[in-house]
Design an enzyme around this catalytic site. Structure first.
Site: not given
Length: 451
Positions: A164, A275, A295
């Site tokens: 994150g 990513e 997720r």
């Protein structure tokens, strides 16, 4: 399909999951802290259970209380949303050991991909490009300095267990590495209980591009396009769009194939995101793996709008062992979508500004979607992330989508807490964003240019 679903989250993502569950005839169960008792997601659920005080450790991160709520309500499955316990392999195991359906990939895959070094090594074995870096945690400051000399500066110092956008720093020389190695490893131990740190080559003018994958119940893995997530502050996303502008078509295809291969190699099931960083000028671009998020992403709505598929529904179907509701291999993207994260933060320094919402007027119209966690009269507290809502616009072309965004943002009215709507208006006048040539350095450059 399961007959009942407990949503182990809050705010807009809980509301989003509840909406799909109820459409499918699934009894939706909310859990909430005492601070969230009057929130829209609680009122919209079929049943709600209070977990405890506002502090996440006493509520949304408390696995025992969530599992107890599932037992008491007769929940058949648990959807973790994003954040909180969504990438906690131990919690996923507890859910399965309790005889409940976990709406996500297996605990083993979560564990593998939750460690940046293990994830990096696993995808590298499939042939996916990775940035020059350390294949294992660096054993102390001296080892970090030696590794840095071999890799070359600038470098990204990363917490191996981080995510994150947390637990990372850029260094340009040995002095910076000494300082940031101690800072990142200490932060990692406090936040994640793991001092592991890796070093990777830093690409200062790269684009953050991610591939949406979906692992189906029969073992098939498909890719539903990519998203550009390069508008960031403090390594955290503010705006996402699909398709990614300025991406070489050959590179796009290479990324999609590589992401699917990585998913297959680890036996991925359910929704996930690979990513990557894209660097180089159009016509000579390359990419490297960044991380895999096990997720549903905050930015999943732009993919839904362009591909015409409900990703939450597909998550539930995979978890139930059912085939998808549509032929995913036959889907084709249509148009362009952009998402703006509407946060309770000032639009200049992006510092949190919680408060009670006294005005909340959402934009509407063709191609305009708002996924909101709040409403007028509710309070944004400092206990949770500052995200209040997501504004998503969709149109036939990127130019039309940006025009639609300008109109929608102008009619979005919020009063009470601070908010970043003025930043988005500024962004939509930024030449490099308008022409799609922007990189992850965009926001820093915009702020440096301010008087």
């Amino acid at each position: 399909m399961m007959e009942s679903l407990l949503v182990a989250n809050r705010g807009e993502i809980a509301r989003r999951i509840i909406r799909t569950a109820r459409r499918l005839g699934i009894r939706a169960i909310a859990v909430h802290s005492d601070a969230d008792a009057g929130m829209p997601f609680v009122n919209e659920a079929d049943e709600a259970v209070e977990l405890g005080p506002a502090a996440p450790a006493e509520s949304y991160r408390n696995a025992d209380r969530i599992l107890d709520a599932a037992r008491r309500t007769g929940a058949r499955a648990i959807h973790p949303g994003y954040g909180f316990l969504s990438e906690n392999a131990s919690f996923a195991r507890q859910v399965e050991q309790a005889g409940l359906i976990w709406v996500g990939p297996s605990p083993a895959v979560i564990e593998l991909m939750g460690d940046k070094i293990n994830a990096r090594n696993a995808v590298a074995a499939t042939g996916m490009p990775v940035a020059p870096g350390t294949p294992e945690p660096v054993a102390g400051e001296a080892a970090a300095i030696d590794a840095a000399a071999a890799i070359g500066y600038p470098l990204m110092v990363k917490a191996s267990a981080g995510g994150g956008g947390m637990g990372m720093a850029v260094v340009h020389d040995e002095d910076g590495l000494r300082k940031q190695y101690a800072a990142v490893s200490g932060f990692a131990e406090r936040m994640f209980g793991d001092r592991g740190v890796l070093l990777e080559r830093y690409y200062p003018d790269a684009r953050h591009v991610e591939v949406q994958i979906l692992g189906l119940a029969d073992g098939t893995v498909v890719a539903l396009g990519e998203r550009n997530c390069s508008v960031q502050r403090r390594n955290q996303k503010l705006v996402e769009e699909t398709p990614s502008p300025g991406l070489d078509p050959e590179l796009r295809e290479h990324m999609l194939v590589a992401a699917v291969q990585a998913g297959k190699a680890v036996g991925y099931r359910n929704a996930g995101t690979v990513e990557c960083l894209v660097y180089g000028e159009p016509g000579s671009q390359s990419f490297v793996f960044l991380e895999m998020n096990t997720r549903l992403q905050v930015e999943h709505p732009v993919t839904e709008e362009v591909w015409g598929v409900d990703l939450v529904e597909q998550q539930l179907r995979v978890a139930a062992g059912e085939p998808p509701s549509v032929d995913l291999a036959a889907l084709r993207p249509h148009g362009h979508a952009v998402e703006f994260r509407v946060n309770a933060e000032d639009p200049i320094r992006f510092l949190p500004g919680p408060g009670t919402i006294t005005t909340w007027t959402e934009p509407a119209g063709d191609g305009v979607r708002v996924d909101a966690g709040y409403a007028e009269g509710t309070r944004v507290t400092p206990s949770y992330d500052s995200l209040m809502a997501k504004l998503i616009v969709h149109a036939d072309t990127r130019e039309a989508a940006l025009a639609r965004a300008r109109t929608a943002l102008a009619s979005f009215a919020i009063a009470g807490p601070k908010h970043n709507l003025p930043f988005f208006a500024e962004l939509l006048g930024e030449p490099s964003f308008i022409d799609g040539t922007y990189s992850t350095a965009l926001v820093t450059r915009m702020r440096a240019a301010r008087p």
